[in-house]
Design an enzyme around this catalytic site. Sequence first.
Site, PDB file in Angstrom:
ATOM      1  N   THR A 151      54.522 -83.820  -7.985  1.00 21.81           N
ATOM      2  CA  THR A 151      54.818 -82.565  -8.701  1.00 21.81           C
ATOM      3  C   THR A 151      55.618 -81.687  -7.738  1.00 21.81           C
ATOM      4  OG1 THR A 151      52.591 -81.823  -8.042  1.00 21.81           O
ATOM      5  CG2 THR A 151      52.879 -82.569 -10.310  1.00 21.81           C
ATOM      6  N   THR A 194      48.678 -82.175  -8.425  1.00 15.10           N
ATOM      7  CA  THR A 194      48.512 -80.728  -8.362  1.00 15.10           C
ATOM      8  C   THR A 194      49.411 -80.078  -9.415  1.00 15.10           C
ATOM      9  OG1 THR A 194      48.078 -80.932  -5.998  1.00 15.10           O
ATOM     10  CG2 THR A 194      48.699 -78.746  -6.807  1.00 15.10           C
ATOM     11  N   ARG A 230      44.409 -72.327  14.400  1.00 17.25           N
ATOM     12  CA  ARG A 230      45.402 -72.574  15.452  1.00 17.25           C
ATOM     13  C   ARG A 230      46.701 -71.830  15.115  1.00 17.25           C
ATOM     14  NH1 ARG A 230      44.461 -76.205  19.192  1.00 17.25           N
ATOM     15  NH2 ARG A 230      46.675 -76.633  19.487  1.00 17.25           N
ATOM     16  N   SER A 231      46.996 -70.827  15.940  1.00 17.03           N
ATOM     17  CA  SER A 231      48.226 -70.065  15.700  1.00 17.03           C
ATOM     18  C   SER A 231      49.399 -70.757  16.375  1.00 17.03           C
ATOM     19  CB  SER A 231      48.061 -68.643  16.243  1.00 17.03           C
ATOM     20  OG  SER A 231      47.783 -68.688  17.628  1.00 17.03           O
ATOM     21  N   GLY A 244      53.741 -76.533   7.555  1.00 19.69           N
ATOM     22  CA  GLY A 244      54.764 -77.283   6.819  1.00 19.69           C
ATOM     23  C   GLY A 244      54.078 -78.372   6.023  1.00 19.69           C
ATOM     24  N   CYS A 254      52.701 -80.324   1.004  1.00 16.44           N
ATOM     25  CA  CYS A 254      51.843 -79.606   0.045  1.00 16.44           C
ATOM     26  C   CYS A 254      51.882 -78.090   0.162  1.00 16.44           C
ATOM     27  CB  CYS A 254      50.407 -80.091   0.176  1.00 16.44           C
ATOM     28  SG  CYS A 254      50.193 -81.747  -0.464  1.00 16.44           S
ATOM     29  N   LYS A 314      55.221 -76.293  -1.033  1.00 18.37           N
ATOM     30  CA  LYS A 314      55.541 -76.425  -2.465  1.00 18.37           C
ATOM     31  C   LYS A 314      54.464 -75.796  -3.346  1.00 18.37           C
ATOM     32  CE  LYS A 314      53.723 -80.878  -4.051  1.00 18.37           C
ATOM     33  NZ  LYS A 314      52.742 -80.414  -5.024  1.00 18.37           N
ATOM     34  N   LYS A 331      52.874 -82.286  11.433  1.00 23.80           N
ATOM     35  CA  LYS A 331      51.632 -82.157  12.201  1.00 23.80           C
ATOM     36  C   LYS A 331      51.424 -83.483  12.921  1.00 23.80           C
ATOM     37  CE  LYS A 331      48.275 -83.679   8.710  1.00 23.80           C
ATOM     38  NZ  LYS A 331      47.046 -83.380   7.997  1.00 23.80           N
TER      39      LYS A 331
HETATM   40  N1  NAD Z   1      50.090 -86.048  -0.136  1.00 28.92           N
HETATM   41  C1  NAD Z   1      48.969 -85.339  -0.069  1.00 28.92           C
HETATM   42  O1  NAD Z   1      48.415 -85.159   1.022  1.00 28.92           O
HETATM   43  C2  NAD Z   1      48.360 -84.769  -1.326  1.00 28.92           C
HETATM   44  C3  NAD Z   1      47.035 -84.320  -1.275  1.00 28.92           C
HETATM   45  C4  NAD Z   1      46.457 -83.784  -2.431  1.00 28.92           C
HETATM   46  C5  NAD Z   1      47.185 -83.686  -3.609  1.00 28.92           C
HETATM   47  N2  NAD Z   1      48.480 -84.108  -3.626  1.00 28.92           N
HETATM   48  C6  NAD Z   1      49.188 -84.045  -4.916  1.00 28.92           C
HETATM   49  O2  NAD Z   1      49.114 -85.350  -5.512  1.00 28.92           O
HETATM   50  C7  NAD Z   1      50.307 -85.641  -6.251  1.00 28.92           C
HETATM   51  C8  NAD Z   1      50.939 -86.921  -5.732  1.00 28.92           C
HETATM   52  O3  NAD Z   1      51.332 -86.704  -4.403  1.00 28.92           O
HETATM   53  P1  NAD Z   1      51.708 -87.891  -3.394  1.00 28.92           P
HETATM   54  O4  NAD Z   1      51.827 -87.247  -2.058  1.00 28.92           O
HETATM   55  O5  NAD Z   1      50.807 -89.041  -3.587  1.00 28.92           O
HETATM   56  O6  NAD Z   1      53.167 -88.271  -3.946  1.00 28.92           O
HETATM   57  P2  NAD Z   1      54.100 -89.448  -3.440  1.00 28.92           P
HETATM   58  O7  NAD Z   1      55.488 -88.992  -3.624  1.00 28.92           O
HETATM   59  O8  NAD Z   1      53.647 -89.938  -2.102  1.00 28.92           O
HETATM   60  O9  NAD Z   1      53.798 -90.661  -4.472  1.00 28.92           O
HETATM   61  C9  NAD Z   1      54.088 -90.638  -5.814  1.00 28.92           C
HETATM   62  C10 NAD Z   1      54.384 -92.071  -6.301  1.00 28.92           C
HETATM   63  O10 NAD Z   1      54.630 -92.031  -7.707  1.00 28.92           O
HETATM   64  C11 NAD Z   1      55.643 -93.006  -8.010  1.00 28.92           C
HETATM   65  N3  NAD Z   1      56.239 -92.699  -9.298  1.00 28.92           N
HETATM   66  C12 NAD Z   1      57.213 -91.786  -9.595  1.00 28.92           C
HETATM   67  N4  NAD Z   1      57.451 -91.791 -10.921  1.00 28.92           N
HETATM   68  C13 NAD Z   1      56.629 -92.708 -11.483  1.00 28.92           C
HETATM   69  C14 NAD Z   1      56.393 -93.122 -12.813  1.00 28.92           C
HETATM   70  N5  NAD Z   1      57.052 -92.611 -13.857  1.00 28.92           N
HETATM   71  N6  NAD Z   1      55.453 -94.076 -13.016  1.00 28.92           N
HETATM   72  C15 NAD Z   1      54.761 -94.628 -11.976  1.00 28.92           C
HETATM   73  N7  NAD Z   1      54.946 -94.266 -10.702  1.00 28.92           N
HETATM   74  C16 NAD Z   1      55.860 -93.311 -10.451  1.00 28.92           C
HETATM   75  C17 NAD Z   1      56.600 -92.886  -6.836  1.00 28.92           C
HETATM   76  O11 NAD Z   1      57.412 -94.038  -6.715  1.00 28.92           O
HETATM   77  C18 NAD Z   1      55.624 -92.693  -5.664  1.00 28.92           C
HETATM   78  O12 NAD Z   1      55.277 -93.926  -5.060  1.00 28.92           O
HETATM   79  C19 NAD Z   1      51.183 -84.387  -6.115  1.00 28.92           C
HETATM   80  O13 NAD Z   1      50.920 -83.539  -7.193  1.00 28.92           O
HETATM   81  C20 NAD Z   1      50.683 -83.750  -4.832  1.00 28.92           C
HETATM   82  O14 NAD Z   1      50.923 -82.357  -4.799  1.00 28.92           O
HETATM   83  C21 NAD Z   1      49.075 -84.660  -2.522  1.00 28.92           C
HETATM   84  O1  UPG Z   2      44.960 -74.195  12.345  1.00 24.22           O
HETATM   85  C1  UPG Z   2      45.947 -74.709  11.806  1.00 24.22           C
HETATM   86  C2  UPG Z   2      45.851 -75.726  10.823  1.00 24.22           C
HETATM   87  C3  UPG Z   2      47.016 -76.241  10.257  1.00 24.22           C
HETATM   88  N1  UPG Z   2      48.237 -75.792  10.651  1.00 24.22           N
HETATM   89  C4  UPG Z   2      49.474 -76.346  10.037  1.00 24.22           C
HETATM   90  O2  UPG Z   2      49.302 -76.392   8.627  1.00 24.22           O
HETATM   91  C5  UPG Z   2      50.026 -77.472   8.049  1.00 24.22           C
HETATM   92  C6  UPG Z   2      49.144 -78.267   7.098  1.00 24.22           C
HETATM   93  O3  UPG Z   2      48.132 -78.942   7.823  1.00 24.22           O
HETATM   94  P1  UPG Z   2      46.976 -79.808   7.085  1.00 24.22           P
HETATM   95  O4  UPG Z   2      46.292 -78.954   6.121  1.00 24.22           O
HETATM   96  O5  UPG Z   2      46.175 -80.462   8.123  1.00 24.22           O
HETATM   97  O6  UPG Z   2      47.864 -80.922   6.389  1.00 24.22           O
HETATM   98  P2  UPG Z   2      48.102 -81.506   4.914  1.00 24.22           P
HETATM   99  O7  UPG Z   2      47.982 -82.979   5.035  1.00 24.22           O
HETATM  100  O8  UPG Z   2      49.379 -80.900   4.422  1.00 24.22           O
HETATM  101  O9  UPG Z   2      46.868 -81.036   3.978  1.00 24.22           O
HETATM  102  C7  UPG Z   2      46.904 -79.872   3.158  1.00 24.22           C
HETATM  103  O10 UPG Z   2      47.573 -80.124   1.930  1.00 24.22           O
HETATM  104  C8  UPG Z   2      46.981 -81.198   1.131  1.00 24.22           C
HETATM  105  C9  UPG Z   2      47.868 -81.399  -0.092  1.00 24.22           C
HETATM  106  O11 UPG Z   2      47.645 -80.445  -1.081  1.00 24.22           O
HETATM  107  C10 UPG Z   2      45.573 -80.789   0.748  1.00 24.22           C
HETATM  108  O12 UPG Z   2      44.987 -81.819  -0.056  1.00 24.22           O
HETATM  109  C11 UPG Z   2      44.745 -80.562   2.028  1.00 24.22           C
HETATM  110  O13 UPG Z   2      43.426 -80.137   1.671  1.00 24.22           O
HETATM  111  C12 UPG Z   2      45.451 -79.480   2.865  1.00 24.22           C
HETATM  112  O14 UPG Z   2      44.747 -79.277   4.102  1.00 24.22           O
HETATM  113  C13 UPG Z   2      50.565 -78.290   9.245  1.00 24.22           C
HETATM  114  O15 UPG Z   2      51.932 -77.985   9.428  1.00 24.22           O
HETATM  115  C14 UPG Z   2      49.739 -77.807  10.431  1.00 24.22           C
HETATM  116  O16 UPG Z   2      50.463 -77.875  11.654  1.00 24.22           O
HETATM  117  C15 UPG Z   2      48.345 -74.807  11.633  1.00 24.22           C
HETATM  118  O17 UPG Z   2      49.443 -74.376  11.989  1.00 24.22           O
HETATM  119  N2  UPG Z   2      47.189 -74.294  12.172  1.00 24.22           N
END
Ligand code: NAD
Ligand code: UPG
EC number: 1.1.1.22
Length: 429
Positions: A84, A122, A259-260, A265, A268, A271, A327
């Site tokens: 998304t 999401t 952690r400051s 970035g 997630c 966006k 990270k």
């Molecule tokens: N990455 C994270 O850490 C994280 C954590 C929590 C929630 N989310 C949320 O989960 C969702 C998925 O994120 P992600 O990081 O797994 O995405 P991603 O981009 O890693 O994976 C998505 C997959 O979907 C596939 N895809 C695209 N269109 C398709 C279709 N029509 N049919 C079947 N497959 C298709 C893509 O090829 C890709 O492999 C997002 O909404 C994201 O915000 C992500």
């Molecule tokens: O004390 C801190 C903690 C984190 N960060 C920064 O924050 C960003 C995000 O870190 P982190 O949350 O560990 O990474 P993500 O894998 O992006 O996970 C976040 O985003 C995911 C996607 O939505 C959620 O599922 C998780 O709960 C949420 O923590 C990174 O750039 C880190 O360097 C800091 O600068 N200081």
Amino acid sequence: MNVSIIGSGYVGTTVAACLADLGHDVVNVEIDEEIVETINAGEAPIHESGLAERIAEHAGTTLRATTEYDAVRETEVTFLCLPTPQTDDGSLDLAIMEAGAESLGRALAATDDDHLVVVKSTVLPGTTEGVVGPILERESGTEIGDGIALAMNPEFLRMGTAVRDFLEPDKVVFGTADDEAAATLRELYAPILERAGTDLVETDIREAELIKYANNAFLASKVSLVNELGNIAREYGADAYEVLEAVGLDERISERFMRSGLGWGGSCFPKDVNALRAGTREQGYDPELLDAAVAVNDEQPRRLVGLLADHVSLSGARIAVLGLSFKPGTDDVRKSRALDVIAELTERGADVVAYDPVAIENVRPDYPGIEYADTAERALAGADGAVVATDWPEFDDLSFDGMARAVVVDGRRIDVDEDALDVYEGLTW
Ligand SMILES: NC(=O)c1ccc[n+]([C@@H]2O[C@H](COP(=O)([O-])OP(=O)(O)OC[C@H]3O[C@@H](n4cnc5c(N)ncnc54)[C@H](O)[C@@H]3O)[C@@H](O)[C@H]2O)c1
Ligand SMILES: O=c1ccn([C@@H]2O[C@H](COP(=O)(O)OP(=O)(O)O[C@H]3O[C@H](CO)[C@@H](O)[C@H](O)[C@H]3O)[C@@H](O)[C@H]2O)c(=O)[nH]1
């Protein structure tokens, strides 16, 4: 239980492998053939600790992947784990979710069996029932609540610790419109819910959707507040890390996410905060605090380069950038603060030489004009200045001896022998 997972990226692959590990029969439906082949060959398409072993163990028996949506008909529950992303103006882009819901709806048209569709992606409040539901109804010819049930189950896993976060979460959230859907999800998640320390939140779909955004908005804003306090600490000549460690001892605040430095970035936080800001504005509300969280975050890379410029004349200078991923523990460079640092340095005429233990190949295509080194020492050799952009453990106790002049500006608070350097500046301490 027989489960299908649509989308096999970070979330879909992790959820599929973990659900197979919990004893379910899982099929991943994914449009990328290479990912499908990789999973079916018993290998992990992404690098996450604990994932490869699980895929190797279950592929070919209780875990398989396919490009064919028809496979969902052999299952009772489907999770939508599709991307998304954000549009250019920051708002939520639902095109991929809509396409996925269309294909799923068409596949479900050929069965009379009851099916539960769970949105795990999401999405903003109202999307599951207002966008996904109507598409499923249109394409399947079945009404929601009369053959197809809808639910929303947000995911909180972090990259780098995805498997552990999924299997050992602080909380699991089920947003459902009927008791049967909630009961199905409880059965599916049973081993996770039985674990001491997992809280179950059962609520309506709209609340479940917003819980995810509120969670990320809170954490991102917390880091921005910590960064603002860090900037303030620096103005007073105080050490933000000592200050915030003490602040975190208050249980209402917590010592985590304190952690400051260079800011947040990743795929997630940026966006999701932007989607919430844009969506909220559409509703007629100005999210001023979230705007400020983004503004503080955007300023940190410029502050870092500004600190370096106090000691090094940047035009024509050779500057080492240590760390490129958003990270440590991942090769993901999406919205990495390191890229903003590189852009700022380049704009100010510096010659950048970058090093990262795993992420270089994800940066090189978009930044062909900078130099890349295969070790931190080689990046530092002959450099007029260095900045630390990612807190990789290997940067702790690094030797800066090879630099032309050892000027180091640290955006992540690594362990450094300050006495061995000509200049050491911490961004917030
Ligand atoms: N990455 C994270 O850490 C994280 C954590 C929590 C929630 N989310 C949320 O989960 C969702 C998925 O994120 P992600 O990081 O797994 O995405 P991603 O981009 O890693 O994976 C998505 C997959 O979907 C596939 N895809 C695209 N269109 C398709 C279709 N029509 N049919 C079947 N497959 C298709 C893509 O090829 C890709 O492999 C997002 O909404 C994201 O915000 C992500
Ligand atoms: O004390 C801190 C903690 C984190 N960060 C920064 O924050 C960003 C995000 O870190 P982190 O949350 O560990 O990474 P993500 O894998 O992006 O996970 C976040 O985003 C995911 C996607 O939505 C959620 O599922 C998780 O709960 C949420 O923590 C990174 O750039 C880190 O360097 C800091 O600068 N200081």
